[in-house]
Design an enzyme around this catalytic site. Structure first.
Site, mmCIF file in Angstrom:
data_model
loop_
_atom_site.group_PDB
_atom_site.id
_atom_site.type_symbol
_atom_site.label_atom_id
_atom_site.label_comp_id
_atom_site.label_asym_id
_atom_site.label_seq_id
_atom_site.Cartn_x
_atom_site.Cartn_y
_atom_site.Cartn_z
ATOM 1 C CE LYS A 187 -30.042 19.960 1.298
ATOM 2 N NZ LYS A 187 -29.503 18.616 1.237
ATOM 3 C CE LYS A 205 -21.810 15.701 -3.804
ATOM 4 N NZ LYS A 205 -22.676 15.656 -2.656
ATOM 5 C CE LYS A 222 -27.437 18.220 -7.465
ATOM 6 N NZ LYS A 222 -28.141 17.667 -6.353
HETATM 7 P P1 ATP Z 1 -25.883 18.614 -2.111
HETATM 8 O O1 ATP Z 1 -25.890 19.761 -3.025
HETATM 9 O O2 ATP Z 1 -25.306 18.918 -0.740
HETATM 10 O O3 ATP Z 1 -25.398 17.351 -2.708
HETATM 11 P P2 ATP Z 1 -28.634 18.455 -2.656
HETATM 12 O O4 ATP Z 1 -29.049 19.864 -2.763
HETATM 13 O O5 ATP Z 1 -28.438 17.676 -3.905
HETATM 14 O O6 ATP Z 1 -27.384 18.347 -1.733
HETATM 15 P P3 ATP Z 1 -29.974 16.276 -1.247
HETATM 16 O O7 ATP Z 1 -30.249 16.248 0.196
HETATM 17 O O8 ATP Z 1 -28.864 15.462 -1.719
HETATM 18 O O9 ATP Z 1 -29.722 17.787 -1.744
HETATM 19 O O10 ATP Z 1 -31.304 15.945 -2.032
HETATM 20 C C1 ATP Z 1 -32.602 15.867 -1.488
HETATM 21 C C2 ATP Z 1 -33.616 15.652 -2.588
HETATM 22 O O11 ATP Z 1 -33.692 16.814 -3.428
HETATM 23 C C3 ATP Z 1 -33.275 14.494 -3.545
HETATM 24 O O12 ATP Z 1 -34.467 13.810 -3.854
HETATM 25 C C4 ATP Z 1 -32.717 15.167 -4.757
HETATM 26 O O13 ATP Z 1 -32.923 14.404 -5.928
HETATM 27 C C5 ATP Z 1 -33.549 16.446 -4.796
HETATM 28 N N1 ATP Z 1 -32.832 17.518 -5.489
HETATM 29 C C6 ATP Z 1 -31.629 18.038 -5.149
HETATM 30 N N2 ATP Z 1 -31.277 19.044 -5.970
HETATM 31 C C7 ATP Z 1 -32.297 19.166 -6.856
HETATM 32 C C8 ATP Z 1 -32.539 20.044 -7.962
HETATM 33 N N3 ATP Z 1 -31.671 20.980 -8.296
HETATM 34 N N4 ATP Z 1 -33.687 19.916 -8.665
HETATM 35 C C9 ATP Z 1 -34.605 18.969 -8.320
HETATM 36 N N5 ATP Z 1 -34.441 18.104 -7.292
HETATM 37 C C10 ATP Z 1 -33.306 18.193 -6.559
#
Ligand code: ATP
Ligand code: LTN
Length: 329
Positions: free
Chosen positions: A198, A113, A195
């Site tokens: 969001k 990041k 991965k």
């Molecule tokens: P950003 O993309 O904005 O960093 P994010 O999509 O990673 O956000 P978070 O709020 O940071 O979302 O994560 C919430 C939960 O979802 C955490 O437990 C994280 O490990 C899980 N998570 C996020 N992305 C994935 C994914 N692609 N597959 C499985 N688990 C995920």
């Protein structure tokens, strides 16, 4: 024997997607019946990157409503917003003074990041310490998260062990991460080597839990696959197809081998079409529940009540830690 304490959080940075759901939220719901669960909307983590204040406010309520729409029950679990409980920031400072700049620089999420810029916000660097504070503030035993958080959980454990070694073994409870067997890492639909996230720019890279059927169809039908036309689970050589099989299996509770058998000899288009049905049918009731909860006056009351309950657990734990360090009077 008392129930184990569970804590986890999701950032209000956008709508929850299938990765969040299958990696984290599905576990949150399952744990409600066997553990003492606390689920947080981590708004202070969200501001490690700039957020529009109006949008942040609305995303906080969106995530809260989605928590309930997927099955979290405020009668069983504590649901609250991080910034409503001041102990998170207070414990975070104590942990900051016991963390090493070297270990923080090794965090892959930070490296991805900050992109080596001098002007990266310091909050991106200390982000995992705030996450450790979230967890340690509640004497947490189990932290259900996706695979991408493994390194942060290990850091949290290291900090807790270090503090216990210096200030007494019962200063902090050392937590364990818990990961799904399937779904712990859902990949982006447009690029299955990344991965699902969001914050990725391409909307078609993810399926949000609130997506309309037309968007679901478009994203799945366009998903990147490969050219050898065999439906087989092989994440290394066939990451796209393996990702689709994982999503199919996790949402329909079907073992992957069974899906492989079902589609033996079929084309990628057949798998994709059926997956569109599986995803659309799984998300429809979630979207309906979301719509009935999101604008109800009950939602903020539930979050306020959750914050009061969380605070009652956090306060004596924070006092215990402060007193071990000799802080205050
Ligand atoms: P950003 O993309 O904005 O960093 P994010 O999509 O990673 O956000 P978070 O709020 O940071 O979302 O994560 C919430 C939960 O979802 C955490 O437990 C994280 O490990 C899980 N998570 C996020 N992305 C994935 C994914 N692609 N597959 C499985 N688990 C995920
Ligand atoms: N860093 C996590 C979100 C998060 C979290 C937590 C997860 C913040 N605090 C405490 C579990 C426990 C992420 O998913 N990016």
């Amino acid at each position: 024997m008392s129930k184990p304490r569970v804590f986890s959080g999701v950032q209000p940075t956008g709508n929850i997607h299938l990765g969040n759901y299958l990696g984290a939220l599905k576990q949150f719901v399952e744990l409600q019946n066997t553990a003492d669960c606390i689920y947080c909307i981590v708004d202070m983590h969200a501001i490690t990157v700039p957020q529009d204040p109006e949008e942040l406010k609305s995303h906080i309520l969106d995530v809260a409503a989605l928590y309930m729409a997927v099955g979290l029950d405020p009668e069983k679990s504590i649901l609250f917003v991080q910034s409503e409980v001041s102990g998170h920031a207070e414990l975070s400072w104590i942990l900051t003074c016991n963390s090493y700049t070297g270990e923080l620089s090794r965090m892959t999420q930070f490296k991805a990041k900050n992109k080596g810029q001098e002007s990266a916000p310091a909050g991106l660097f200390t982000y995992p310490i705030l996450m450790a504070a979230d967890i340690l503030l509640y004497d947490t035993n189990i932290v259900p998260v996706g695979n991408d958080q493994k390194q942060h959980i290990e850091l949290c454990r290291d900090i807790a062990l270090r503090i216990n070694h210096k200030y007494g073994e019962d200063t902090l409870v050392v937590p364990e991460g818990q990961y799904m067997k399937e779904g712990a890492r859902i990949m982006a639909l447009d690029d299955p080597t990344n991965k699902m996230s969001k914050s990725a720019e391409n909307e078609m890279s993810r399926i949000s839990l609130l997506d309309e059927p037309a968007k679901i169809k478009k994203a799945i039908m366009r998903a990147t696959t490969d050219s050898d036309a065999v439906i087989k689970y092989d994440p290394e050589n066939k990451p796209g197809i393996s990702n689709l099989l994982t999503i199919y299996g996790a949402l329909s509770d079907t073992p992957i081998e069974e899906i492989e058998k079902k589609f033996d000899g079929a084309g990628y288009g057949d798998l994709k079409k059926e997956l569109v049905t599986v995803v659309t049918e799984s998300l429809e009731p979630i979207r309906e529940r979301f719509n009935s909860i999101r604008y109800s006056s009950e939602l903020t009351d539930i979050l306020k009540d959750g914050a009061a309950k969380a605070n009652a657990i956090a306060e004596p734990i924070l006092e215990r830690v402060q007193s071990r360090f000799g802080l205050g009077l």
